[in-house]
Design an enzyme around this catalytic site. Structure first.
Site, mmCIF file in Angstrom:
data_model
loop_
_atom_site.group_PDB
_atom_site.id
_atom_site.type_symbol
_atom_site.label_atom_id
_atom_site.label_comp_id
_atom_site.label_asym_id
_atom_site.label_seq_id
_atom_site.Cartn_x
_atom_site.Cartn_y
_atom_site.Cartn_z
ATOM 1 N N HIS A 217 -8.074 90.267 84.329
ATOM 2 C CA HIS A 217 -8.204 91.716 84.498
ATOM 3 C C HIS A 217 -6.940 92.399 83.991
ATOM 4 C CE1 HIS A 217 -11.390 90.409 87.134
ATOM 5 N NE2 HIS A 217 -11.837 91.640 87.184
ATOM 6 N N GLY B 101 23.403 68.108 61.909
ATOM 7 C CA GLY B 101 23.927 69.312 61.259
ATOM 8 C C GLY B 101 22.952 70.455 61.091
ATOM 9 N N VAL B 102 21.814 70.385 61.735
ATOM 10 C CA VAL B 102 20.850 71.490 61.551
ATOM 11 C C VAL B 102 21.171 72.681 62.442
ATOM 12 C CG1 VAL B 102 18.884 70.167 60.692
ATOM 13 C CG2 VAL B 102 19.232 70.380 63.157
ATOM 14 N N ALA C 69 28.745 71.240 85.934
ATOM 15 C CA ALA C 69 27.796 72.140 85.267
ATOM 16 C C ALA C 69 26.938 72.905 86.272
ATOM 17 C CB ALA C 69 26.897 71.338 84.326
#
Ligand SMILES: Nc1ncnc2c1ncn2[C@@H]1O[C@H](COP(=O)(O)OP(=O)(O)OP(=O)(O)O)[C@@H](O)[C@H]1O
Length: 945
Positions: A592, A157-158, A222
């Site tokens: 550089h 659930g984060v 996909a």
């Protein structure tokens, strides 16, 4: 190749400008698509799309994120509609751009769009705790050519799925193309591993009972898009194997068709709630360059917890089309509750509370939804932190929240506005000044009290975002640019990479200081000059930074700024050491260009969530020595025990040996670094090991030119290249001359390399002739080469007086040392002699030039001694050549005209007789006679008249 890219970009830019110019009215605004340009230029659409986005980053294009994505030339639009886009370059729709051009929408209103693009608008924390992570993920998704695979970790659930979906949307909006996003949860078929594998990779007809037809797997669906595998740790071993082959080799086969290799182009996103240290995940991690752990609700800053609560109430209010009032204690409960299911749980709880409230409201028939404590689920112990409690009260003013269903303004609008200067540091100082003004506490004590207080306050409030209330540009046109310059300056001075959130803090502080200084405040200046808060830890560096800010913004900053930067530096050091690996192996990139190294290092640091890479830039006017000094500074400050040094081109490759010698540390040198190789090296270093025994073979195998400069095994071997347009023959003669003249004593560590002119035109070719432990000190040649940073000595300079000194300096013999100066004089003599001999050889045909020149140089020495003249190389050379040639001429044809004798010595009686006497032995041994005219000529030659 690069040139071709630039030309292509220019063409794209020209078409964009030409098409933008053709606008009729603002209502009929027409943009250009990548497709149209690609057809006009017969280029691949992807390439054009890339170029258009590059023009956007370079602030030359305006983008409308419609479908298809439209582009305009920024300059042309500004010209036609007399407006200024400032930093607002992307628009959600054509309508917003039209409104902007009509002047209905100001840049400031739109600003929210840039800071939080639409694709991430749902994500709370996008500009806060998730900011860096999302930046890293955005970079990974767009990374050419096919993006980098991502693993998201974090408790249930984060927001892993939400983030993955947003990234997909972001990718689509960036490329302007639709692409598939396939979600699959690996725990779904956990009890049937075979089914899971076939589901993912497909199967062939007849490969098992029930396989009545060929079936593609999700990886094929996909293709050209994303496959999000949730709970990936649940993938059975069969599936893992197939997945690894696909990740490593780019192909897979459906079940039952072992002989067919299918290729797909899929960007993988994986998610797991498990700990990354789990066995499967460990092997997995090696294949996933980008991993990210999302914070739990508990770990989020208080402001974000409140934002989440508000956001979810807003969602409900919109759904039920009713205003909602939430009582303060309810907010307190929801903010401080322990959520095992994190944001997901918080969201459902709020949905539940609202549903209950809605029911009650129907019963009571009240107009608005009132959420009070009676609606809360059973009361659980809260995780309250005193500081957060105060913050909550301050942010919401301790009042109920009223959420309007028809006004879904940004969540942060619910927070109480702050006052206008908004800088914790000065707010505090001002308050304290007025308090202390009338007190009779001794000055010294005041200082120490303040120091402590400021310190705490700095820690507490450092990470809080502040609102820049006034337009930055009113303060300074180039504010952002200057802050960027300041950041690079601080990084280079200290070797600390400044994290994005700290740059924001720095920028806010400078901004409010500049504002502050515009407000007359005599008291403050009076006190600020008295208040030097003791000698700080980083006093000298802080002072330098303050001077830099003063120069950048042409102001004279108050002394208190030294204190401020002292504290900021301490914070930087802390933030930096969090990332520091305990084996004390530093990684420095030197390149550089004025920002090349910084941006490469930053990119890699963001991508790998590390702060390991430090950068040193080498702008065009900065010498190699100055650059080396900066690198040394970083090593000193960070006290590295080993160093991985990544350099691009030119003489930077010699830094390895120089550093190894000076610091007595081992240095792993990786040459020809570019962004891609840098990422590969960083990945090895971060995920595998910093052990040089491991890294050296791995990096070389991957084609990254690497070598180790070992402490104590410093060869100090130097190489001087001699090359001549006229051919190798002359170069070899010059080599011989240098060897004869400088001799073993000087040349013991120097290898002289004669090369054909064509071999010295680029550094790659040169390097093929030079070993890793050698340093190329310079090139002697006819024409200046294009090789950067390597000293070049043109042949004519080698033959001049300065030649010897230049070479000695290149060999490492400084002229401030007396011993070296004496050596130089001796060499110069041999040099002139050697040179004159060469010249003499060309003229003398009869006599033995070797013998003659020795005799003549003897005479020169005698003359100098007797006439008290100091020896001069140029004069000596002329004397030698002239005298030798004269002797030869006299030997061949010993005739004189009378005018040769018609010369008076009246003015120089002594000198003439000394010269005559000195020439006597020569006259005897070659049976010739020097005429008075000759003697006079020699006098003039010796006295330079
Ligand atoms: N930062 C956030 N801002 C707003 N909403 C969020 C945020 N994080 C999560 N959510 C919401 O919380 C809910 C749970 O999030 P999500 O499903 O993405 O979590 P997850 O980490 O994938 O969970 P799981 O591991 O259980 O699959 C979703 O409804 C999502 O919209």
């Amino acid at each position: 190749m690069r040139w071709a890219n630039m030309q292509r970009l220019e063409k794209v830019s020209n078409i964009l400008a030409a098409r933008t110019k053709k606008q009729e009215t603002v209502e009929k605004l027409k943009g250009v698509t990548a497709q149209e340009i690609s057809e006009l230029l017969s280029l691949a659409r992807n390439t054009v799309s890339e170029d258009l986005n590059k023009l956007l980053t370079e602030k030359e294009a305006i983008k409308v994120k419609s479908r298809p994505v439209l582009f305009f030339s920024k300059q042309e639009l500004e010209k036609i509609y007399s407006c200024s886009f400032k930093d607002q370059l992307s628009f959600k729709t054509l309508e917003t751009l039209v409104s902007f051009l009509k002047g209905q929408v100001s840049v400031d209103t739109l600003h929210g769009e840039t800071s939080k693009p639409e694709e991430f608008s749902e994500i709370i924390g996008y500009t806060g705790s998730l900011k860096d992570s999302i930046e890293k993920l955005k970079a990974a998704v767009l990374y050419p050519p096919n993006g980098l695979n991502i693993l998201l970790g974090g408790e249930s659930g984060v927001g892993k799925t939400l983030l993955a979906e947003s990234l997909h949307r972001y990718y689509e909006s960036f490329t302007g193309e639709e692409s598939p996003f396939i979600y699959f949860n690996c725990s779904e078929y956990f009890n049937n591993p075979e089914l899971l594998t076939t589901h993912l990779f497909g199967y062939k007809k007849g490969s098992f009972t029930g396989a009545v037809e060929d079936k593609p797997g999700l990886v094929e669906y996909a293709d050209q898009g994303f496959l999000f595998l949730d709970e990936v740790h649940r993938l059975p071993s069969e599936g893992q194997e197939k997945l690894f082959t696909l990740l490593d080799k780019g192909y897979f086969s459906r079940m039952g068709e072992a002989d067919v290799k299918r290729t797909v182009n899929v960007r993988f996103m994986f998610a797991t709630t498990e700990d990354f240290s789990q066995t499967f995940l460990k092997t997995f991690l090696r294949r996933i360059p980008v991993t990210l752990l999302l914070p739990s609700v508990k770990e989020r800053p208080i402001q974000e917890k409140i934002e989440l609560v508000i956001k979810f109430f807003q969602n409900e209010s919109r759904k039920i089309k009713k205003d909602i009032t939430i009582q303060y204690p309810v907010i307190e409960q929801l903010v401080f509750k322990k959520y095992t299911g994190n944001v997901g749980e918080m969201k459902s709880e709020i949905q539940f509370i609202c549903a209950q409230g809605y029911l009650k409201q129907i019963e009571k028939q009240s107009a608005a939804l009132m959420i009070d404590q009676s609606l809360l689920l059973n009361e659980e112990p809260l995780e309250k932190d005193a500081k957060d409690q105060i913050a909550l009260k301050e942010l919401l003013d301790g009042k109920s929240l009223k959420i309007k269903s028809d006004n879904q303004s940004a969540v942060s609008h619910y927070f109480t506005a702050r006052d206008k200067i908004n800088d914790a540091f000065y707010d505090f100082l001002l308050k304290e000044f007025s308090n202390l003004k009338n007190s009779n506490i001794p000055q010294k004590e005041v200082a120490s009290i303040l120091q402590k207080k400021i310190d705490q306050l700095f820690d507490m409030r450092l990470f809080e975002p502040m609102n820049k209330t006034q337009s930055i540009r009113n303060i300074d046109e180039n504010f952002e640019q200057k802050i960027e310059e300041l950041t690079v300056y601080i990084s280079e001075l200290t070797g600390f990479t400044i994290q994005k959130n700290l740059i924001e803090v720095l920028s806010n502080h400078v901004y409010s200081t500049l504002l502050f200084m515009e407000i007359p405040n005599d008291d403050f200046y009076l006190y600020s000059s008295q208040l030097m808060l003791g000698r700080l830890e980083n006093y000298d560096i802080s002072k330098k930074i303050v001077e830099k800010v003063s120069t950048l913004f042409s102001v004279e900053l108050p002394k208190t700024e030294i204190t401020y930067f002292g504290l900021l530096l301490r914070k930087l050091k802390q933030a930096d050491s969090q990332y520091q690996r305990n084996d004390e192996c530093g990684v420095i990139v030197v390149a550089h260009g004025s920002t090349t190294a910084t941006s490469m290092a930053e990119y890699s640091n963001v991508l790998f969530s590390s702060n390991l890479l430090k950068a040193v830039n080498m702008p065009i006017h900065q010498t190699v020595e100055e650059t080396l000094e900066k690198v040394k500074n970083i090593i000193k400050i960070n006290k590295y025990k080993r160093l991985i040094l990544l350099v691009d081109i030119g003489s930077l490759v010699y830094f390895g040996n120089l550093i190894s010698e000076e610091f007595g540390i081992d240095v792993l040198l990786v040459k020809n670094i570019n962004l891609l190789s840098l990422l590969e090296v960083s990945r090895e270093v971060i995920y595998e090991s910093t052990d040089f025994n491991y890294l050296l073979p791995v990096l070389n195998e991957k084609g990254h030119l690497s070598s180790v400069c070992k402490k104590g095994h410093f060869f100090d071997s130097k190489v001087l290249i001699v090359s001549c347009m006229t051919g190798l023959g002359t170069a070899l003669k010059i080599e011989k001359l240098i060897i004869d003249v400088f001799q073993e004593e000087v040349l013991q560590n120097i290898r002289i390399l004669t090369l054909d002119n064509s071999e010295i035109q680029d550094i790659e070719r040169i390097h093929q002739h030079i070993r890793a432990d050698e340093k190329l000190v310079g090139i002697v040649g006819t024409f200046q080469t294009e090789v950067p940073d390597i000293p070049f000595i043109p042949l004519e300079e080698l033959f001049s007086e300065k030649g010897v000194e230049r070479l000695l300096l290149l060999f490492g013999y400084g002229m401030s040392d007396k011993k070296n100066r004496t050596m130089k004089d001796q060499i110069a003599k041999r040099y002139v002699h050697g040179l004159s001999l060469k010249a003499i050889v060309n003229h003398i045909t009869v006599l033995n030039p070797q013998r003659l020149s020795i005799e003549v140089s003897q005479i020169y020495d005698d003359l100098c001694r007797q006439l008290n003249l100091s020896s001069d190389e140029k004069i000596m050379l002329r004397f030698l050549i002239h005298t030798c040639c004269t002797v030869e001429r006299l030997v061949i044809n010993n005739e004189y005209s009378t005018s040769d004798y018609n010369v008076s010595y009246k003015d120089i009686p002594n000198e003439a007789s000394v010269i005559k006497m000195a020439f006597r032995p020569l006259e005897v041994s070659y049976n010739v006679q020097f005429s008075p005219l000759e003697i006079k000529y020699i006098y003039e030659l010796l006295y330079g008249s």
